[in-house]
Design an enzyme around this catalytic site. Structure first.
Site, short mmCIF file in Angstrom:
data_model
loop_
_atom_site.label_atom_id
_atom_site.label_comp_id
_atom_site.label_asym_id
_atom_site.label_seq_id
_atom_site.Cartn_x
_atom_site.Cartn_y
_atom_site.Cartn_z
N ASN A 171 22.53 -21.33 -43.09
CA ASN A 171 23.74 -20.66 -42.63
C ASN A 171 24.17 -21.13 -41.23
O ASN A 171 25.33 -21.46 -41.01
CB ASN A 171 23.51 -19.15 -42.64
CG ASN A 171 24.65 -18.40 -42.00
OD1 ASN A 171 24.58 -18.04 -40.83
ND2 ASN A 171 25.73 -18.21 -42.74
N GLY A 219 20.93 -10.38 -41.96
CA GLY A 219 20.21 -11.55 -42.47
C GLY A 219 19.52 -12.35 -41.38
O GLY A 219 19.71 -12.14 -40.19
N ASP A 220 18.68 -13.27 -41.81
CA ASP A 220 18.06 -14.30 -40.97
C ASP A 220 17.58 -15.36 -41.97
O ASP A 220 18.13 -15.42 -43.09
CB ASP A 220 16.90 -13.70 -40.14
CG ASP A 220 16.40 -14.64 -39.04
OD1 ASP A 220 17.02 -14.68 -37.97
OD2 ASP A 220 15.40 -15.36 -39.26
N THR A 235 27.28 -17.32 -36.33
CA THR A 235 26.20 -17.84 -35.49
C THR A 235 26.44 -19.32 -35.16
O THR A 235 26.38 -19.73 -33.99
CB THR A 235 24.83 -17.66 -36.18
OG1 THR A 235 24.73 -16.31 -36.63
CG2 THR A 235 23.70 -17.97 -35.21
N SER A 267 28.08 -9.05 -36.15
CA SER A 267 27.50 -7.90 -36.85
C SER A 267 27.96 -6.60 -36.18
O SER A 267 28.29 -5.62 -36.87
CB SER A 267 25.97 -7.96 -36.81
OG SER A 267 25.47 -8.83 -37.79
N LYS A 286 13.72 -6.29 -35.53
CA LYS A 286 13.64 -7.41 -36.47
C LYS A 286 12.73 -7.01 -37.61
O LYS A 286 11.83 -6.18 -37.44
CB LYS A 286 13.06 -8.64 -35.78
CG LYS A 286 13.36 -9.94 -36.49
CD LYS A 286 14.72 -10.46 -36.12
CE LYS A 286 15.13 -11.66 -36.93
NZ LYS A 286 16.33 -12.30 -36.35
P1 NDP Z 1 18.66 -20.19 -43.55
O1 NDP Z 1 17.60 -19.60 -44.39
O2 NDP Z 1 20.07 -20.13 -44.00
O3 NDP Z 1 18.32 -21.71 -43.25
C1 NDP Z 1 17.14 -22.08 -42.60
C2 NDP Z 1 17.12 -23.59 -42.46
O4 NDP Z 1 16.05 -23.95 -41.59
C3 NDP Z 1 16.85 -24.29 -43.76
O5 NDP Z 1 17.46 -25.57 -43.73
C4 NDP Z 1 15.33 -24.41 -43.77
O6 NDP Z 1 14.82 -25.45 -44.59
C5 NDP Z 1 15.08 -24.70 -42.32
N1 NDP Z 1 13.73 -24.27 -41.99
C6 NDP Z 1 13.25 -22.99 -42.00
N2 NDP Z 1 11.97 -22.97 -41.67
C7 NDP Z 1 11.62 -24.25 -41.45
C8 NDP Z 1 10.41 -24.87 -41.06
N3 NDP Z 1 9.28 -24.16 -40.86
N4 NDP Z 1 10.44 -26.22 -40.88
C9 NDP Z 1 11.59 -26.94 -41.08
N5 NDP Z 1 12.76 -26.40 -41.46
C10 NDP Z 1 12.77 -25.08 -41.63
O7 NDP Z 1 18.49 -19.52 -42.12
P2 NDP Z 1 19.55 -19.42 -40.92
O8 NDP Z 1 20.40 -20.64 -40.89
O9 NDP Z 1 20.18 -18.10 -40.99
O10 NDP Z 1 18.55 -19.40 -39.66
C11 NDP Z 1 18.22 -20.58 -38.92
C12 NDP Z 1 17.74 -20.18 -37.53
O11 NDP Z 1 18.79 -19.47 -36.85
C13 NDP Z 1 16.54 -19.23 -37.48
O12 NDP Z 1 15.79 -19.54 -36.32
C14 NDP Z 1 17.17 -17.86 -37.32
O13 NDP Z 1 16.29 -16.94 -36.73
C15 NDP Z 1 18.32 -18.22 -36.38
N6 NDP Z 1 19.43 -17.28 -36.33
C16 NDP Z 1 20.11 -16.91 -37.46
C17 NDP Z 1 21.18 -16.04 -37.35
C18 NDP Z 1 22.00 -15.66 -38.54
O14 NDP Z 1 23.00 -14.96 -38.35
N7 NDP Z 1 21.67 -16.10 -39.75
C19 NDP Z 1 21.59 -15.46 -36.06
C20 NDP Z 1 20.86 -15.98 -34.93
C21 NDP Z 1 19.82 -16.85 -35.08
P3 NDP Z 1 13.96 -25.07 -45.92
O15 NDP Z 1 14.96 -24.59 -46.94
O16 NDP Z 1 13.28 -26.33 -46.30
O17 NDP Z 1 12.99 -23.98 -45.53
O1 2IT Z 2 18.59 -13.61 -34.84
C1 2IT Z 2 19.66 -12.99 -35.01
O2 2IT Z 2 20.39 -12.67 -34.06
C2 2IT Z 2 20.07 -12.67 -36.38
N1 2IT Z 2 19.39 -13.06 -37.32
C3 2IT Z 2 21.29 -11.85 -36.63
C4 2IT Z 2 21.03 -10.37 -36.41
C5 2IT Z 2 22.14 -9.45 -36.83
O3 2IT Z 2 21.87 -8.23 -36.78
O4 2IT Z 2 23.24 -9.88 -37.17
#
Ligand code: NDP
Ligand code: 2IT
Length: 445
Positions: free
Chosen positions: A241, A165-166, A210, A377, A126
């Site tokens: 996302n 991404g994350d 996801t 991925s 990560k």
């Molecule tokens: P994005 O950046 O697309 O969206 C994040 C969302 O979560 C936004 O709505 C954001 O609001 C909110 N958020 C983030 N931090 C906080 C906080 N401290 N308090 C309240 N709201 C918060 O990220 P993703 O959708 O990609 O990721 C969301 C979660 O999913 C994370 O935990 C990530 O690790 C996990 N994840 C993502 C994957 C992926 O493929 N993208 C894969 C597996 C897990 P704001 O804009 O106000 O910050």
């Molecule tokens: O938390 C996760 O699994 C991710 N953000 C996606 C990782 C990836 O390599 O697609």
């Protein structure tokens, strides 16, 4: 915890001071491994557990960049290459102001077991930065990504370490990062990053994967009770996302998602989220959930309480770590929620998980329920390696099959170790044994 794992945990706390989320992630895994170690004493030989909790490599670097006013900004970049027993390090990059070594290590540790669960031959890693993309111009984001990659490029590669991404890193950022990698190396090495644009090596379904996978997992959980998502009321947190495509898949399966949130507040939309408007506000305009509420009749923007206070059948935490606490868990159980499927990484606190586990509700931890992103991925890497391009249907069918396998593997392991229906133990022991067996076969490295 059995004394063997207690010792290892104590050492982790001692060696990694002031890293609470990393401690939490390690504790959650170690506390469920007792039965596996008891049954197979080889898992405590050769300091296997001690090696598992120590990242193979941790990279920390300076990221200087120039903002639109011409002022020099300095951020910190991270890549933790945690475990490569099963394949190249694989895991996302997070750009968020809260990022530090602790956060990246907790995410990297979770990723090891998640990636093992996918069965796709990927190790765990990560990375990210404390750069905050909110309010930055496209040019600022581009200059930051270019500076970040100018250091990172020497550590990654399609057979070495493959970021994606994350939070805060989506298609735009992956594009800038890939462009700079290609320029620095003079190689079009498609498999070095995933989540790429569809015109230059990306896979269909990666954007959706996801959120879709989290809902597919919830559907499999419902099916164990002869129920389904059809007609279910769903609460979703987050609006990025993962949340957007969780809403989309839930709707496709006949459910009604009624909430979304961000760090400023949350929206209750009793008639059901308008997906098209949500995508317009979040993906096109990069706006806030309050903008959504102001344009949707009947939807309310709230700052008091949170999405978990809404009556629901299914809860999908899709925002961030520790966003769902003990009180929220009690509320969900009291309101008759049947399934919690985690789209985010470690969104439920340990106290919340205990409440879920003591109730009749079915609870799936993120490392199982959100594995669809990294799964797709790996499918993207597979397409890049063979220079193939799959149709949407083929990629979604592969995702769906793998999510079902993960679900069934978790349940089979839980059953084997005398804890039927325990997805936490099932996910941890399934992932652990795959990684541990490979580590033992590789010798002490
Ligand atoms: P994005 O950046 O697309 O969206 C994040 C969302 O979560 C936004 O709505 C954001 O609001 C909110 N958020 C983030 N931090 C906080 C906080 N401290 N308090 C309240 N709201 C918060 O990220 P993703 O959708 O990609 O990721 C969301 C979660 O999913 C994370 O935990 C990530 O690790 C996990 N994840 C993502 C994957 C992926 O493929 N993208 C894969 C597996 C897990 P704001 O804009 O106000 O910050
Ligand atoms: O938390 C996760 O699994 C991710 N953000 C996606 C990782 C990836 O390599 O697609």
């Amino acid at each position: 915890m059995a004394s063997r794992v207690e010792e290892v945990y104590a050492q982790v706390v001692h060696r990694n001071p002031a890293e609470p989320e990393f401690h939490q992630a390690v504790h959650e895994v170690l506390e469920t491994l007792g039965p596996a170690i008891e049954k197979h004493p080889k898992y405590s030989d050769y300091a296997l557990l001690e090696r598992l909790v120590e990242p193979e490599r941790q990279i920390i670097f300076r990221v200087p960049w120039i903002d639109d006013e011409g002022k020099v900004q300095v951020n910190r970049g991270y890549r933790v290459e945690f475990n490569s027993a099963l394949g190249p390090y694989k895991g996302g990059l997070r750009f968020h102001r809260s990022v530090n070594r602790n956060i990246i290590k907790f995410l990297g540790f979770e990723q090891i077991f998640k990636n093992a669960l996918t069965g796709q031959g990927i190790g765990g890693g990560k990375g990210g930065s404390d750069f905050d993309p909110h309010g930055k111009s496209d040019n600022e984001v581009m200059r930051f990504c270019q500076s970040f990659m100018t250091e990172l490029y020497r550590h990654i590669g399609h057979l070495t370490d493959v970021p994606a991404g994350d939070i805060g890193v989506g298609g735009r950022e992956i594009g800038y990062l890939f462009g700079q990698y290609k320029r620095l190396t003079n190689r079009f090495e498609a498999g070095v990053l995933t989540g790429k644009g569809l015109g230059w090596g990306g896979s269909l379904v990666r954007t959706e994967a996801t959120g879709y996978g989290t809902v597919m997992f919830a559907e499999s959980m419902m099916q164990t009770r002869n129920e389904s998502l059809d007609g279910a009321t769903v609460v979703v947190s987050g609006s990025g996302n993962v949340a957007i495509y969780a809403v989309e898949k839930a709707q496709q399966l006949g459910a009604k998602p009624v909430t979304i949130s961000d760090s400023s507040g949350w929206v209750y939309d009793p008639e059901g989220i308008d997906l098209e408007l949500l995508k317009q506000v979040k993906e096109v305009e990069r706006g806030r959930v309050s903008d959504y509420a102001s344009r949707k009749a009947g939807a309310e923007f709230r700052t008091e309480s949170n999405v978990w206070s809404v009556d629901c059948d299914v809860a999908l935490p899709c925002a961030t770590q520790n966003e769902l606490n003990e009180e929220d868990a009690r509320t969900l159980v009291k309101n008759g929620c049947k399934v919690v499927s985690e789209g985010a990484n470690m969104p439920s606190t340990p106290e919340a998980i205990e409440i879920f586990q003591d109730s009749k509700l079915l609870y799936a931890p993120g490392k199982a329920a959100n594995a669809g992103g990294v799964t797709t991925s790996a499918l993207e890497m597979q397409q890049n390696a063979s220079r193939a391009k799959w149709t949407f249907e083929r990629a979604e069918e592969a995702l769906s099959r793998i999510m079902k396998d993960i679900h069934d593997d978790c349940l089979a392991t839980a059953e084997e170790y005398g804890a039927p229906g325990d997805y936490v133990l099932g996910a941890n022991i399934t992932g652990f044994t795959r990684v541990a067996d490979a580590m033992l076969e590789h010798g002490v490295i």
